[in-house]
Design an enzyme around this catalytic site. Structure first.
Site, PDB file in Angstrom:
ATOM      1  CB  CYS A 108      -0.864   0.066   1.436  1.00  0.00           C
ATOM      2  SG  CYS A 108      -2.290   0.970   1.096  1.00  0.00           S
ATOM      3  CE  LYS A 185      -7.673  -1.461   5.002  1.00  0.00           C
ATOM      4  NZ  LYS A 185      -6.212  -1.294   4.462  1.00  0.00           N
ATOM      5  NE  ARG A 195      -6.145   4.345   9.411  1.00  0.00           N
ATOM      6  CZ  ARG A 195      -7.251   4.787   9.108  1.00  0.00           C
ATOM      7  NH1 ARG A 195      -7.940   5.847   9.542  1.00  0.00           N
ATOM      8  NH2 ARG A 195      -7.790   3.843   8.060  1.00  0.00           N
ATOM      9  CE  LYS A 238      -6.753  -3.710   8.096  1.00  0.00           C
ATOM     10  NZ  LYS A 238      -6.307  -2.950   7.213  1.00  0.00           N
ATOM     11  CE1 TYR A 303      -0.176  -5.639  14.562  1.00  0.00           C
ATOM     12  CE2 TYR A 303      -2.515  -5.676  14.805  1.00  0.00           C
ATOM     13  CZ  TYR A 303      -1.523  -5.267  14.171  1.00  0.00           C
ATOM     14  OH  TYR A 303      -1.470  -4.570  13.141  1.00  0.00           O
TER      15      TYR A 303
HETATM   16  C1  PBG Z   1      -2.796  -0.120   5.163  1.00  0.00           C
HETATM   17  C2  PBG Z   1      -3.254  -1.092   6.376  1.00  0.00           C
HETATM   18  C3  PBG Z   1      -4.126  -0.636   7.419  1.00  0.00           C
HETATM   19  C4  PBG Z   1      -4.228  -1.561   8.290  1.00  0.00           C
HETATM   20  C5  PBG Z   1      -3.285  -2.724   7.458  1.00  0.00           C
HETATM   21  N1  PBG Z   1      -2.941  -2.166   6.343  1.00  0.00           N
HETATM   22  C6  PBG Z   1      -4.480   0.822   7.934  1.00  0.00           C
HETATM   23  C7  PBG Z   1      -5.669   1.324   7.198  1.00  0.00           C
HETATM   24  O1  PBG Z   1      -6.033   0.959   6.333  1.00  0.00           O
HETATM   25  O2  PBG Z   1      -5.704   2.470   7.591  1.00  0.00           O
HETATM   26  C8  PBG Z   1      -4.522  -1.824   9.614  1.00  0.00           C
HETATM   27  C9  PBG Z   1      -4.100  -2.989  10.363  1.00  0.00           C
HETATM   28  C10 PBG Z   1      -4.646  -2.743  11.908  1.00  0.00           C
HETATM   29  O3  PBG Z   1      -5.436  -2.013  12.599  1.00  0.00           O
HETATM   30  O4  PBG Z   1      -4.000  -3.618  12.767  1.00  0.00           O
HETATM   31  N2  PBG Z   1      -3.881   0.091   4.062  1.00  0.00           N
HETATM   32 ZN    ZN Z   2      -3.293   2.007   2.964  1.00  0.00          ZN
END
Ligand code: PBG
Ligand code: ZN
Length: 312
Positions: A108, A185, A195, A238, A303
Protein backbone atom coordinates in the site's frame (compact mmCIF):
# COMPACT_ATOMS: atom_id res chain seq x y z
CA UNK A 1 -18.98 -34.93 29.53
CA UNK A 2 -15.94 -37.22 29.51
CA UNK A 3 -12.91 -35.11 28.55
CA UNK A 4 -11.80 -37.56 25.85
CA UNK A 5 -15.23 -37.46 24.28
CA UNK A 6 -15.16 -33.68 24.49
CA UNK A 7 -11.87 -33.72 22.57
CA UNK A 8 -13.15 -36.25 20.04
CA UNK A 9 -16.11 -34.11 19.12
CA UNK A 10 -14.36 -30.73 19.15
CA UNK A 11 -15.13 -29.11 15.81
CA UNK A 12 -12.53 -26.37 15.55
CA UNK A 13 -8.86 -26.27 16.46
CA UNK A 14 -6.44 -23.43 16.77
CA UNK A 15 -2.84 -24.05 15.80
CA UNK A 16 0.35 -22.00 15.55
CA UNK A 17 0.41 -22.67 11.83
CA UNK A 18 -2.71 -20.50 11.46
CA UNK A 19 -0.99 -17.29 12.49
CA UNK A 20 0.71 -14.49 10.60
CA UNK A 21 2.51 -12.00 12.86
CA UNK A 22 2.79 -8.32 11.82
CA UNK A 23 6.16 -6.54 12.06
CA UNK A 24 6.67 -2.78 11.73
CA UNK A 25 10.04 -1.93 10.23
CA UNK A 26 11.69 1.44 10.68
CA UNK A 27 15.07 2.64 9.44
CA UNK A 28 18.01 2.77 11.80
CA UNK A 29 20.00 0.34 13.92
CA UNK A 30 19.35 -1.17 17.35
CA UNK A 31 16.02 0.60 17.31
CA UNK A 32 13.04 -0.93 19.11
CA UNK A 33 10.18 1.19 20.41
CA UNK A 34 6.99 -0.08 22.03
CA UNK A 35 3.69 1.44 20.93
CA UNK A 36 1.84 3.00 23.83
CA UNK A 37 -1.63 1.88 22.78
CA UNK A 38 -0.43 -1.62 21.83
CA UNK A 39 1.72 -3.08 24.62
CA UNK A 40 3.99 -5.81 23.25
CA UNK A 41 3.99 -4.34 19.72
CA UNK A 42 7.10 -2.49 18.55
CA UNK A 43 8.48 -0.45 15.71
CA UNK A 44 11.90 -1.93 15.02
CA UNK A 45 14.92 -1.58 12.78
CA UNK A 46 15.91 -4.35 10.38
CA UNK A 47 18.60 -5.81 12.66
CA UNK A 48 16.05 -6.03 15.48
CA UNK A 49 13.53 -7.67 13.13
CA UNK A 50 16.10 -10.35 12.35
CA UNK A 51 16.45 -11.05 16.09
CA UNK A 52 12.67 -11.02 16.43
CA UNK A 53 12.38 -13.75 13.77
CA UNK A 54 14.68 -15.88 15.91
CA UNK A 55 12.29 -15.68 18.85
CA UNK A 56 9.27 -16.20 16.60
CA UNK A 57 10.75 -19.44 15.29
CA UNK A 58 11.40 -20.61 18.86
CA UNK A 59 7.67 -20.20 19.44
CA UNK A 60 6.88 -22.15 16.28
CA UNK A 61 5.86 -19.08 14.26
CA UNK A 62 7.17 -18.93 10.71
CA UNK A 63 4.91 -16.43 8.95
CA UNK A 64 5.20 -12.65 9.19
CA UNK A 65 3.67 -9.68 7.39
CA UNK A 66 5.85 -6.61 6.99
CA UNK A 67 4.86 -2.95 7.23
CA UNK A 68 7.36 -0.19 6.54
CA UNK A 69 7.86 3.21 8.09
CA UNK A 70 10.20 5.06 5.72
CA UNK A 71 12.65 7.79 6.71
CA UNK A 72 11.07 10.24 4.29
CA UNK A 73 7.56 10.49 2.91
CA UNK A 74 6.47 12.40 -0.19
CA UNK A 75 3.39 12.83 -2.33
CA UNK A 76 3.94 9.65 -4.37
CA UNK A 77 5.51 7.40 -1.73
CA UNK A 78 8.93 7.17 -3.44
CA UNK A 79 10.48 5.00 -0.72
CA UNK A 80 8.12 2.18 -1.71
CA UNK A 81 9.25 2.46 -5.33
CA UNK A 82 12.96 2.15 -4.61
CA UNK A 83 14.93 -1.09 -4.49
CA UNK A 84 16.74 0.23 -1.43
CA UNK A 85 13.57 1.36 0.32
CA UNK A 86 12.76 0.23 3.82
CA UNK A 87 10.66 -2.83 2.90
CA UNK A 88 12.80 -4.03 0.01
CA UNK A 89 15.84 -3.87 2.32
CA UNK A 90 13.96 -5.62 5.13
CA UNK A 91 12.83 -8.50 2.92
CA UNK A 92 16.34 -9.09 1.62
CA UNK A 93 17.92 -9.01 5.08
CA UNK A 94 15.27 -11.20 6.71
CA UNK A 95 15.26 -13.82 3.93
CA UNK A 96 19.04 -13.92 3.99
CA UNK A 97 19.15 -14.48 7.76
CA UNK A 98 16.04 -16.70 7.85
CA UNK A 99 15.36 -18.43 4.53
CA UNK A 100 12.82 -20.60 6.35
CA UNK A 101 10.59 -17.66 7.32
CA UNK A 102 7.52 -17.04 5.14
CA UNK A 103 7.61 -13.32 4.42
CA UNK A 104 4.40 -11.60 3.38
CA UNK A 105 4.39 -7.90 2.51
CA UNK A 106 1.58 -5.42 2.94
CA UNK A 107 1.34 -3.53 -0.32
CA UNK A 108 0.00 0.00 0.00
CA UNK A 109 1.08 3.63 -0.14
CA UNK A 110 -0.42 5.14 3.01
CA UNK A 111 2.73 4.51 5.04
CA UNK A 112 4.88 6.14 2.36
CA UNK A 113 2.92 9.22 1.32
CA UNK A 114 3.11 12.54 3.18
CA UNK A 115 -0.67 12.92 2.89
CA UNK A 116 -1.24 9.42 4.33
CA UNK A 117 -3.69 8.24 1.67
CA UNK A 118 -3.37 4.80 0.06
CA UNK A 119 -2.40 6.04 -3.40
CA UNK A 120 -1.53 9.04 -5.58
CA UNK A 121 -3.87 12.00 -5.35
CA UNK A 122 -5.48 13.99 -8.11
CA UNK A 123 -4.44 17.53 -7.30
CA UNK A 124 -7.71 19.24 -8.28
CA UNK A 125 -10.04 16.87 -6.44
CA UNK A 126 -7.66 15.77 -3.66
CA UNK A 127 -8.99 12.24 -4.06
CA UNK A 128 -7.05 9.08 -4.86
CA UNK A 129 -6.49 8.47 -8.57
CA UNK A 130 -7.34 4.79 -8.89
CA UNK A 131 -5.62 3.99 -12.19
CA UNK A 132 -2.44 5.94 -11.54
CA UNK A 133 -2.21 4.11 -8.22
CA UNK A 134 -2.59 0.71 -9.90
CA UNK A 135 0.43 1.57 -12.02
CA UNK A 136 2.72 2.24 -9.04
CA UNK A 137 1.26 -0.65 -7.03
CA UNK A 138 2.48 -2.92 -9.83
CA UNK A 139 5.96 -1.40 -9.56
CA UNK A 140 5.96 -1.78 -5.76
CA UNK A 141 4.90 -5.44 -6.08
CA UNK A 142 7.71 -6.25 -8.49
CA UNK A 143 10.21 -4.62 -6.10
CA UNK A 144 8.94 -6.81 -3.25
CA UNK A 145 9.07 -9.88 -5.46
CA UNK A 146 12.63 -9.20 -6.59
CA UNK A 147 13.67 -8.65 -2.97
CA UNK A 148 12.39 -12.14 -2.17
CA UNK A 149 8.87 -11.75 -0.76
CA UNK A 150 6.96 -15.04 -0.49
CA UNK A 151 3.49 -13.53 -0.80
CA UNK A 152 2.09 -10.07 -1.49
CA UNK A 153 -0.94 -8.66 0.29
CA UNK A 154 -2.38 -5.53 -1.33
CA UNK A 155 -4.33 -3.57 1.29
CA UNK A 156 -5.31 -0.37 -0.48
CA UNK A 157 -8.71 -1.38 -1.87
CA UNK A 158 -8.21 0.25 -5.29
CA UNK A 159 -10.52 -1.21 -7.94
CA UNK A 160 -8.80 -3.71 -10.19
CA UNK A 161 -5.76 -4.15 -7.93
CA UNK A 162 -5.55 -7.93 -8.11
CA UNK A 163 -5.73 -8.09 -11.87
CA UNK A 164 -3.19 -5.27 -12.26
CA UNK A 165 -0.77 -6.94 -9.84
CA UNK A 166 -1.14 -10.36 -11.42
CA UNK A 167 -0.35 -8.84 -14.79
CA UNK A 168 2.64 -6.88 -13.48
CA UNK A 169 4.07 -9.85 -11.55
CA UNK A 170 3.58 -12.31 -14.40
CA UNK A 171 5.26 -9.92 -16.84
CA UNK A 172 8.26 -9.73 -14.49
CA UNK A 173 8.43 -13.54 -14.34
CA UNK A 174 6.83 -14.05 -10.92
CA UNK A 175 4.01 -16.22 -12.19
CA UNK A 176 3.87 -18.35 -9.04
CA UNK A 177 4.00 -15.59 -6.44
CA UNK A 178 0.71 -15.73 -4.50
CA UNK A 179 -1.53 -12.75 -3.80
CA UNK A 180 -3.47 -12.48 -0.56
CA UNK A 181 -6.09 -9.83 -1.22
CA UNK A 182 -7.41 -7.57 1.53
CA UNK A 183 -10.59 -8.34 -0.36
CA UNK A 184 -13.23 -7.09 2.07
CA UNK A 185 -11.82 -4.18 4.03
CA UNK A 186 -14.14 -1.95 5.99
CA UNK A 187 -13.63 1.75 6.72
CA UNK A 188 -13.10 1.04 10.40
CA UNK A 189 -12.28 2.99 13.53
CA UNK A 190 -10.59 -0.19 14.78
CA UNK A 191 -7.48 0.76 12.76
CA UNK A 192 -6.76 3.70 15.11
CA UNK A 193 -3.74 2.29 16.98
CA UNK A 194 -2.22 0.91 13.73
CA UNK A 195 -2.04 4.41 12.36
CA UNK A 196 0.08 5.38 15.39
CA UNK A 197 2.48 2.48 14.81
CA UNK A 198 2.65 2.88 11.06
CA UNK A 199 2.55 6.68 11.24
CA UNK A 200 -0.03 6.59 8.47
CA UNK A 201 -3.05 8.70 9.50
CA UNK A 202 -4.48 10.60 6.53
CA UNK A 203 -3.55 14.29 6.86
CA UNK A 204 -7.03 15.23 5.62
CA UNK A 205 -10.29 13.40 4.95
CA UNK A 206 -10.67 9.66 5.53
CA UNK A 207 -10.60 6.39 3.59
CA UNK A 208 -14.32 6.07 3.05
CA UNK A 209 -14.09 6.57 -0.70
CA UNK A 210 -12.10 3.34 -1.08
CA UNK A 211 -12.88 1.30 2.05
CA UNK A 212 -16.26 -0.33 2.66
CA UNK A 213 -19.30 0.76 4.60
CA UNK A 214 -19.57 -1.45 7.74
CA UNK A 215 -23.34 -1.59 7.24
CA UNK A 216 -23.19 -3.56 3.98
CA UNK A 217 -23.32 -7.33 3.91
CA UNK A 218 -24.06 -8.17 0.27
CA UNK A 219 -21.46 -5.68 -0.93
CA UNK A 220 -18.95 -7.24 1.50
CA UNK A 221 -19.41 -10.65 -0.13
CA UNK A 222 -19.23 -9.16 -3.63
CA UNK A 223 -15.95 -7.36 -2.94
CA UNK A 224 -14.24 -10.61 -1.99
CA UNK A 225 -15.75 -12.54 -4.89
CA UNK A 226 -14.57 -9.84 -7.31
CA UNK A 227 -11.01 -10.34 -6.07
CA UNK A 228 -11.36 -14.09 -6.48
CA UNK A 229 -12.41 -13.56 -10.11
CA UNK A 230 -9.42 -11.26 -10.67
CA UNK A 231 -7.10 -14.04 -9.56
CA UNK A 232 -6.54 -13.69 -5.82
CA UNK A 233 -5.08 -16.78 -4.16
CA UNK A 234 -6.29 -16.01 -0.63
CA UNK A 235 -9.14 -13.71 0.44
CA UNK A 236 -9.27 -11.61 3.60
CA UNK A 237 -11.80 -9.97 5.88
CA UNK A 238 -10.67 -6.99 7.93
CA UNK A 239 -11.37 -6.15 10.74
CA UNK A 240 -12.40 -9.47 12.28
CA UNK A 241 -14.20 -9.15 15.60
CA UNK A 242 -17.14 -7.00 14.55
CA UNK A 243 -17.47 -8.91 11.25
CA UNK A 244 -17.86 -12.56 12.22
CA UNK A 245 -20.98 -12.82 10.05
CA UNK A 246 -19.05 -11.55 7.02
CA UNK A 247 -16.29 -14.11 7.64
CA UNK A 248 -18.91 -16.87 7.50
CA UNK A 249 -20.68 -15.34 4.49
CA UNK A 250 -17.52 -15.10 2.43
CA UNK A 251 -16.37 -18.57 3.52
CA UNK A 252 -19.66 -20.02 2.26
CA UNK A 253 -19.26 -18.25 -1.07
CA UNK A 254 -15.70 -19.23 -1.99
CA UNK A 255 -13.43 -22.22 -2.17
CA UNK A 256 -10.32 -20.12 -1.67
CA UNK A 257 -8.53 -20.05 1.68
CA UNK A 258 -9.76 -17.22 3.90
CA UNK A 259 -7.69 -14.96 6.15
CA UNK A 260 -8.92 -12.55 8.80
CA UNK A 261 -7.07 -9.54 10.18
CA UNK A 262 -7.51 -9.26 13.94
CA UNK A 263 -6.65 -5.55 13.84
CA UNK A 264 -4.88 -3.11 16.13
CA UNK A 265 -7.97 -1.75 17.89
CA UNK A 266 -9.18 -5.26 18.70
CA UNK A 267 -5.81 -6.07 20.24
CA UNK A 268 -5.64 -2.75 22.09
CA UNK A 269 -9.05 -3.30 23.69
CA UNK A 270 -8.07 -6.66 25.17
CA UNK A 271 -4.73 -5.27 26.34
CA UNK A 272 -6.42 -2.31 28.02
CA UNK A 273 -8.92 -4.60 29.73
CA UNK A 274 -6.08 -6.84 30.88
CA UNK A 275 -4.19 -3.88 32.32
CA UNK A 276 -7.30 -2.69 34.13
CA UNK A 277 -7.76 -6.17 35.62
CA UNK A 278 -11.19 -6.50 34.03
CA UNK A 279 -10.82 -9.80 32.18
CA UNK A 280 -8.90 -13.07 32.22
CA UNK A 281 -6.83 -11.91 29.26
CA UNK A 282 -5.44 -15.24 28.11
CA UNK A 283 -8.83 -16.93 28.15
CA UNK A 284 -10.53 -14.05 26.34
CA UNK A 285 -7.74 -14.00 23.74
CA UNK A 286 -7.99 -17.73 23.02
CA UNK A 287 -11.79 -17.59 22.90
CA UNK A 288 -11.59 -14.73 20.40
CA UNK A 289 -9.07 -16.53 18.19
CA UNK A 290 -11.02 -19.81 18.13
CA UNK A 291 -14.09 -17.73 17.30
CA UNK A 292 -12.41 -16.55 14.11
CA UNK A 293 -11.71 -20.13 13.10
CA UNK A 294 -15.24 -21.24 13.90
CA UNK A 295 -16.55 -18.35 11.79
CA UNK A 296 -14.52 -19.66 8.84
CA UNK A 297 -10.99 -18.27 8.99
CA UNK A 298 -8.13 -20.47 7.82
CA UNK A 299 -5.46 -17.85 8.54
CA UNK A 300 -5.38 -15.29 11.36
CA UNK A 301 -3.20 -12.20 11.14
CA UNK A 302 -2.84 -11.19 14.77
CA UNK A 303 -0.71 -9.23 17.22
CA UNK A 304 -1.59 -11.96 19.76
CA UNK A 305 0.33 -14.60 17.78
CA UNK A 306 3.30 -14.84 20.16
CA UNK A 307 1.18 -15.02 23.30
CA UNK A 308 -1.21 -17.53 21.74
CA UNK A 309 1.63 -19.69 20.37
CA UNK A 310 3.19 -19.83 23.83
CA UNK A 311 -0.08 -21.24 25.18
CA UNK A 312 -0.66 -23.76 22.40
C1 PBG B 1 -2.75 -0.07 5.23
C2 PBG B 1 -3.23 -0.95 6.32
C3 PBG B 1 -3.98 -0.61 7.46
C4 PBG B 1 -4.06 -1.76 8.25
C5 PBG B 1 -3.39 -2.76 7.56
N1 PBG B 1 -2.91 -2.26 6.37
C6 PBG B 1 -4.53 0.68 7.90
C7 PBG B 1 -5.61 1.35 7.20
O1 PBG B 1 -6.20 0.85 6.25
O2 PBG B 1 -5.87 2.46 7.63
C8 PBG B 1 -4.71 -1.85 9.59
C9 PBG B 1 -4.19 -2.90 10.50
C10 PBG B 1 -4.53 -2.75 11.94
O3 PBG B 1 -5.33 -1.89 12.35
O4 PBG B 1 -3.98 -3.54 12.72
N2 PBG B 1 -3.62 0.14 4.19
ZN1 ZN C 1 -3.25 2.02 2.84
Amino acid sequence: MNTHLRDLVQETHLQKEDFIYPLFIKSGKNFKKEIESMPGVFQMSIDEAIKECESLKKLGLYSIILFGIPKTKDSIGSDALCEHGIIASAIKAIKEAHPDMFVVTDLCFCEYTDHGHCGILDMETESVNNDATLEILGQQAVIHAKAGADMIAPSGMMDGTIQALRTALDAAGFINLPLMAYSTKFASAYYGPFRDVAESSPSFGDRRTYQMNPANRREAINESIEDEKEGADILMIKPALAYMDIIRDVKDNTRLPLAVYNVSGEYAMLKAAQKAGLIDYEKVMMETLIGFKRAGADIIITYHAKEAAALL
